[in-house]
Enzyme design. Structure first.
Site, PDB file in Angstrom:
ATOM      1  CG  ASP A  13      50.032  60.474  28.696  1.00  0.00           C
ATOM      2  OD1 ASP A  13      49.044  61.749  29.242  1.00  0.00           O
ATOM      3  OD2 ASP A  13      49.650  59.898  26.492  1.00  0.00           O
TER       4      ASP A  13
ATOM      5  CB  THR B 294      35.622  42.681  42.368  1.00  0.00           C
ATOM      6  OG1 THR B 294      36.751  41.920  41.643  1.00  0.00           O
ATOM      7  CG2 THR B 294      34.565  41.868  41.922  1.00  0.00           C
TER       8      THR B 294
ATOM      9  CB  ALA C  67      36.348  46.902  35.652  1.00  0.00           C
TER      10      ALA C  67
ATOM     11  CG  MET D  93      39.178  42.661  45.950  1.00  0.00           C
ATOM     12  SD  MET D  93      38.944  41.881  47.123  1.00  0.00           S
ATOM     13  CE  MET D  93      37.102  41.432  46.119  1.00  0.00           C
TER      14      MET D  93
ATOM     15  CE  LYS E  60      48.019  40.641  42.832  1.00  0.00           C
ATOM     16  NZ  LYS E  60      47.490  39.716  42.313  1.00  0.00           N
TER      17      LYS E  60
END
Lengths: 588, 703
Positions: free
Chosen positions: B328, B402, B400, B404, B416
């Site tokens: 991974d 937006t 999750a 942002m 951001k």
């Protein structure tokens, strides 16, 4: 050793080296069922055989079916040969009028078992026992059949490595037919004709009475020799038409024919190493096997040659010239033909015991102890130094499995050979084969060295079985050991010096030939079946490399060490101590 | 003389595949373990137990046989039994030493099992029946029962949290004292029986019956109770049993050969049974026969010392065989988190403006990425951390939905987030996206980074370049794997562009980008179809099918129960890099077996040279020429060989338990080295060894 002697041996090896690739490539094409330049002539014959026998060319067999076919074929071969011998008196082509009296049941059993297993141990002498018909239609036919069967087994084992995730390992009947028709028959025909041109006889005449130069009367045996001679070497059979085998001028008249005969012995076994490489898709693998065989061959031939050329210290002390000069060969010439000399005799002895041929052009019993040790050791290692046709290759692959398993763990992976994982099944089969042959040689020779028979016994004249020896002490032990090693190893050459034509020896050696053949073949076919079913592990930097000098060293070491560890004690009591004692001027 | 200083690696030694033993490891010769092993060695003399080991069984049979001879000799008042006494004693020692080796390996596991068992108290469980709590013994809980576990309670059995969140002390299993959080849902819902809840409460659904729990299985495994022979061990057993049979034939047939010889030469005597038994025992591969099971047990133990629980020896062996490692990306190849490395302004914004906005928007962001933005702003633009308490600041946490995060501060709306989310945000505010926006974003992606766009209301300021940091030494390690013939494949959820860049940086052979659990499974199947063995790590429930399909599936202890059930190993430290160590241990295990087998067989040559001349010296004095070691007398020679044969087992016990030294390299160079060391070494070592023992025997007047 003389320069010319060394050159003769090296020249022979160079010839084998040269012919390995073309011979191997030709056989690959044949056994893959592709067209060769012989097909226009021989293909109709091949298809006719299939049609007559109801064989379906394209149907593969599982390992047990393959083994079953081989066993039934061998059984009927044995049966026919046995019956032929026993009824020779009523059959034609029998100018000397031999009957069943010459071949009692034990001898007929021994001979049938011996020829069917490609051993060709001969407890009889051909010219005073068997009719022309038995020799030609019985023995010579078996020379072809047993050789082809051996090659077929090798092919099945090769396919075990070459195929992936399949249940079948080829078709025995097809392999047998192709091998006989495209390889053995044409090559034997050419070789036989050439041998005739050199003085080997081929006729059906009765034995010829002649008056010798000295005025003595002598009867000279005749017969269809050349036709049997070529396949005798090519199929690594070794059974001579005459008792004297290839030291008889009618079988092997000149140094040139000697050369061709040893060449024929190694031709197919050497070629098969290349076939192996091609069929598994990596010719380097084949050359590695070839290299290991070559190292062992060269070591053996020079050890024996130097021992013979050094001669016997006892004779030296008696003032007999032991070093070679322009007028005489020096060294140990006892039991060797003057027309061949020491180098060609030693070469023949080593080639015939490396391969499980058993033809001889000199008497191994008369060799110096070390000179005799090398042939015995060659046979005891299961004859994998080129070896019998097919048998040498599958025997060497058995050692490859063992070597890879023991040392292969040391690279930190489950051992692989040619991309196939070596797992419990393969190890078990390899060990079964080793144990079976070691048991036969050791137990039977042990029994023969201490057995004792009462008066009126059927098996042997009354008294100890050791009475059948010519020599006592260590040399006598070598004679007994050699007989069982030769039988079990399917070699068939005799150290001589042992009267083996008694029911005891005929039956035990006959059993040894059967065990020595099938106790190796059946486990190996089982291993082939298991290998063929496996996936191929892709090669990587973590893969045990099986084509470099390291692997060659490893497999050579395995052959020598396994052989040495198993037989060291008995060899010490035989040829090893005999050599020490000879140096102390004591002989037996 | 100049002293060279070697820079010490940081926290994790990544350059060596086999790091030194961990804190859990016990010293090789713990007196307590030694004592227990010695007692066990005697108990193992029971022929019924020993019959499983054909080689040592033959030795015991031989020892019993010579003991009988001895007793008969003593009863008839025979003299000169000193030699037989000594040979017999050493034969018994051979058996005991072999038993001791196995017992040592087992005792180490047993000691560990005991300490685990101590922690397994029969706690009282609060079983929930229709909302009512009933106190029952934890051993009465069955699969499917629901139990309540509150602060300070021991978790009564393996289970899944179905409600609540709690901190749990799992040090019993992992040896790690820091508590871990367990909560319902997600990949951190599995709890293990025997661990303790430290705070809060949880409700769990029991997933295994008593006696089948993880702790039970762990105890059984370290104890070796469930130990089954691996295929490789079986094959090796066949080989050495076969060799034993061959040597038995060689020795048994020697009797008639000797009778023949003595009868023919009329001098000397046939070697006695004691000498023949001695020869047999020396020839059969007692070294590997005695150490084989110890090597296997010790291999499992070594895995355990790395805090990995292997469910079977087969799994450890398979690890040595692995051709392909699926690693991974996050946590294995790269540090767990990305770091800001650069601010790239877009449009008309200045670099300083961007840095300022990035810092402000990250001040409340406690994620490692957020902190790295603050650090970069401070280091590169000398922007000190500011306190926002005097301002009117509202933080907008990441969601999750937006994708942002940011802050509303004095009328500014700083955000951001992912490029497309920010673009949508700006356009929503009535602004436009600058022309170089997508170009910069793609450039960052292509270099293996993650672009994080920054905006203030309607204007885009630029990007934060977040970079995956490949762990130090990872490239060398991957290189070593390649040298061992192992392909490493990076698995990542990143897009192919980013994945390719990181793959190149880490030096992996292949990568699987935007990998779904199904992709993983298919990749494994494809590799296996080509004959390769695959190893992987995983923790989530959706990893379970791939873990089950892989030949070696290393599940993380923090992972779900489903993942742990599917894999065949569990890493108690939950460190996915461990996979590489497990592979090395697997290889070491196989190499140790091969090395000792080769050594054992090679030893025989010297023993022949000691014993065969001794046996037939009376018949053929000339055989003294084979006595190349110059051993004093036939008796001293035989005895020296037997003693060497017994002592070598004890000498090699540490090697068997610790494993041979393993350095990753190509198979060819490994083979060359080991063949020289154990093959040629095995041929040579016994010669001086036997010679020295012979001298000692003479000095001590024992022969």
């Amino acid at each position: 050793m003389t320069t010319i002697g060394i050159l003769q041996i090296l020249l022979f090896f160079a010839a084998i080296l040269l012919v390995t690739k073309p011979a191997g490539a030709f056989m690959t094409v044949v056994f893959d069922g592709r067209r060769t330049w012989l097909h226009p002539v021989l293909r109709p014959l091949e298809t006719a055989v299939y049609k007559l026998s109801g064989v379906r060319e394209d149907v593969g067999q599982k390992w047990n079916q393959y083994a079953g076919a081989l066993l039934s074929f061998s059984f009927f071969s044995f049966l026919i040969l046995y019956i032929l011998q026993r009824v020779q008196g009523v059959l034609p082509f029998n100018p000397q009028g031999f009957t069943a009296a010459q071949v009692p049941p034990d001898l007929a059993f021994n001979t049938a078992a011996s020829f069917m297993t490609n051993t060709n141990w001969q407890a009889y002498s051909g010219e005073s026992t068997l009719s022309y018909l038995v020799q030609a239609a019985g023995l010579a036919v078996q020379n072809f059949a047993s050789a082809a069967a051996g090659i077929a087994v090798a092919l099945a084992v090769i396919r075990g490595f070459a195929l992936r995730q399949t249940k079948t390992i080829g078709n025995f009947w097809v392999d047998l037919t192709r091998c006989t028709i495209y390889v053995l028959l044409p090559a034997s025909l050419v070789a036989a004709l050439w041998l005739c041109s050199q003085g080997v006889i081929q006729n059906w005449k009765p034995y010829q009475p002649v008056t010798t130069v000295e005025g003595a009367k002598q009867v000279i045996p005749q017969g269809p020799v050349a036709s049997q001679e070529a396949i005798k070497e090519l199929g690594t059979n070794g059974g001579g038409f005459f008792n004297a085998n290839s030291s008889h001028p009618y079988e092997n008249p000149t140094p040139a024919t000697t050369y061709v005969e040893v060449f024929l012995i190694f031709l197919i076994p050497a070629g098969l190493t290349y076939t192996f490489g091609q069929m598994v898709g990596d010719t380097r693998q084949g050359w590695a096997i070839f290299a290991a065989m070559s190292v062992l061959f060269l070591a053996g031939v020079f050890a024996a040659y130097s021992a013979e050329q050094r001669g016997n210290p006892i004779l030296a002390q008696l003032g007999v010239q032991q070093s070679p000069s322009a007028s005489q060969p020096g060294g140990n010439m006892e039991g060797k033909e003057v027309r061949f000399g020491i180098a060609q005799s030693a070469l023949f002895a080593i080639v015939t015991t490396d391969a499980s041929c058993g033809a001889v052009n000199s008497m191994h019993d008369s060799y110096t102890p070390i000179g005799g040790l090398v042939p015995i050791f060659n046979i005891l290692t299961n004859e994998v130094i080129f070896g019998g046709v097919g048998a040498g290759l599958y025997g060497m692959l058995l050692f490859a499995i063992l070597a890879v398993f023991i040392a292969g763990l040391m690279v930190g992976r489950t051992p692989e050979y040619i991309g196939k994982k070596i797992e419990p099944k393969e190890v078990k089969m390899a060990m079964l084969a080793l144990i079976g042959t070691a048991a036969l040689v050791l137990l039977l020779s042990a029994a023969a060295s201490v057995s004792h028979f009462e008066k009126g016994s059927y098996f042997n004249p009354p008294g100890p079985t050791t009475a059948n020896r010519t020599n006592s002490g260590p040399h006598g032990l070598s004679e007994i050991l050699y007989a069982y090693a030769s039988g079990t190893g399917n070699n068939g050459s005799a150290f001589a010096g042992l009267n083996a034509n008694t029911p005891w020896y005929n039956l035990t050696i006959g059993l040894a030939t059967l065990g020595g053949r099938f106790l190796i073949i059946i486990p190996l076919l089982a291993a082939a079946g298991s290998l063929a079913a496996k996936r191929k592990v892709p090669e990587s930097a973590g893969t045990f490399p099986t084509h470099g000098p390291l692997f060659v060293t490893l497999i050579t070491g395995t052959v020598v060490i396994v052989g040495a560890l198993t037989f060291f004690p008995v060899l010490c009591l035989g040829p090893v101590v005999e050599q020490f004692l000879m140096n102390q001027l004591r002989v037996f | 003389m100049p002293v060279s200083t070697v820079s010490t690696p940081q926290t994790e030694d990544l350059t060596s595949l086999l790091p030194g033993r961990r804190g859990q490891a016990r010293p090789l010769f713990d007196p307590q373990i030694l004592g227990r092993a010695a007692a066990e060695a005697v108990r193992k003399l029971n022929p019924l137990t020993l019959a499983k080991n054909p080689v040592i069984f033959v030795v015991e049979a031989g020892a019993a046989f010579t003991t009988c001879l001895l007793l008969r000799g003593a009863a008839s008042g025979g003299s000169g039994l000193g030699f037989t006494v000594q040979v017999t004693l050493w034969l018994w020692f051979t058996v005991l030493f072999a038993n001791f080796a196995e017992a040592m390996a087992e005792a180490r596991g047993k000691a560990q099992a005991e300490s685990l068992r101590k922690t397994k108290s029969d706690a009282v469980a609060k079983k929930l029946i229709g909302g009512r709590v009933e106190l029952v013994a934890s051993s009465q809980l069955r699969k499917g029962d629901i139990a309540l576990v509150e602060a300070c309670d021991i978790i009564p059995g393996d289970g899944d949290v179905i409600e609540g969140i709690a901190t749990v002390d799992e040090s019993v299993i992992t040896g790690e004292s820091a508590p871990v959080i367990r909560e319902s849902g997600g990949d951190r819902s599995a709890v293990t029986g025997g661990t303790r809840v430290l705070s809060d409460w949880i409700r769990i659904r029991i997933t295994s019956n008593p006696g089948e729990t993880f702790l039970d299985r762990m105890i059984a495994l370290v104890e070796g109770a469930q130990r089954q022979k691996t295929p490789n061990e079986i094959a090796l057993n066949i080989l050495i049993a076969g060799l034993t049979l061959i040597f038995l034939l060689a020795v048994v047939s020697l009797v008639p050969f000797a009778q023949y010889t003595v009868g023919d030469i009329h001098t000397g005597t046939v070697p006695g049974v004691t000498v023949l038994v001695a020869l047999l025992v020396c020839l059969i591969p007692t070294t590997i026969g005695g150490l084989l099971s110890a090597i296997g047990i010790a291999g499992m133990d070594r895995v355990m010392q790395h805090n990995v629980l292997a469910m079977s020896g087969r799994a450890v062996e398979a690890a040595g065989d692995v051709n392909t490692l699926l690693l991974d990306k996050t946590g294995t190849i790269t540090m767990g988190n990305r770091q800001a490395v650069e601010f790239i302004p877009a449009g008309s914004a200045s670099e300083w403006e961007l840095a300022d906005a990035a810092q402000l928007s990250s001040l409340a962001d406690e994620t490692p990425e957020g902190r790295s933005v603050v650090v970069l702003a401070k280091e590169k633009y000398q922007l000190r951390g500011r306190s926002l308490s005097e301002h009117d600041a509202t933080f907008v946490p990441f969601s999750a939905y937006t994708r942002m995060s940011g802050v509303d501060l004095d009328g500014r709306r700083l955000r951001k987030g992912a490029s497309d989310s920010i673009a949508a945000f700006v356009m929503d505010q009535g602004g436009t996206v600058p022309a170089d926006f997508s170009g910069i974003s793609e450039r960052i992606s292509r270099s293996g980074g993650t672009p994080l766009a920054v905006a203030d209301r309607a204007s885009v300021l630029g990007f934060i370049h977040l970079k995956d940091i490949v762990k130090g030494g990872m490239k060398e390690r991957i290189g070593q794997l390649r040298a061992m013939g192992i392909r490493s494949v990076m698995i990542t959820g990143d897009n192919p562009l980013t994945a390719a860049a990181i793959a190149a940086e880490a030096g992996v052979d292949d990568f699987l980008a935007q990998a779904t659990p199904k992709d993983k499974l298919e990749y494994i199947r494809r590799e296996q179809a080509e004959g390769r063995l695959v190893a992987m790590t995983g923790d989530g429930t959706n990893d379970a099918p791939a873990l089950a399909q892989a030949d070696v599936g290393l599940a993380m202890n923090t992972g779900t129960m489903a993942a742990k059930e599917a894999g065949n190993m569990v890493d108690l430290d939950s460190n996915p890099t461990k996979l590489i160590e497990v592979v090395a241990i697997g290889k070491q295990l196989l190499i140790t077996r091969g090395a000792l087998t080769t050594f054992s067989i090679a030893n025989d040559v010297a023993k022949y040279f000691a014993i065969i001349p001794a046996m037939f010296m009376t018949t053929f004095p000339v055989l003294a020429k084979l006595n190349i070691m110059g051993l004093a007398t036939p008796q001293s020679a035989v005895l020296a060989a037997v003693i060497f044969n017994a002592l070598i087992i004890i000498v090699l016990v540490p090697l068997a338990l610790r494993g041979v030294r393993y350095r990753p390299s190509t198979a060819a160079s490994l083979l060359r080295r080991n063949l020289l060391l154990y093959g040629v070494g095995g041929l040579i070592v016994p010669f001086p060894g036997i010679w020295m023992i012979d001298r000692l025997l003479v000095l001590l007047g024992l022969v």
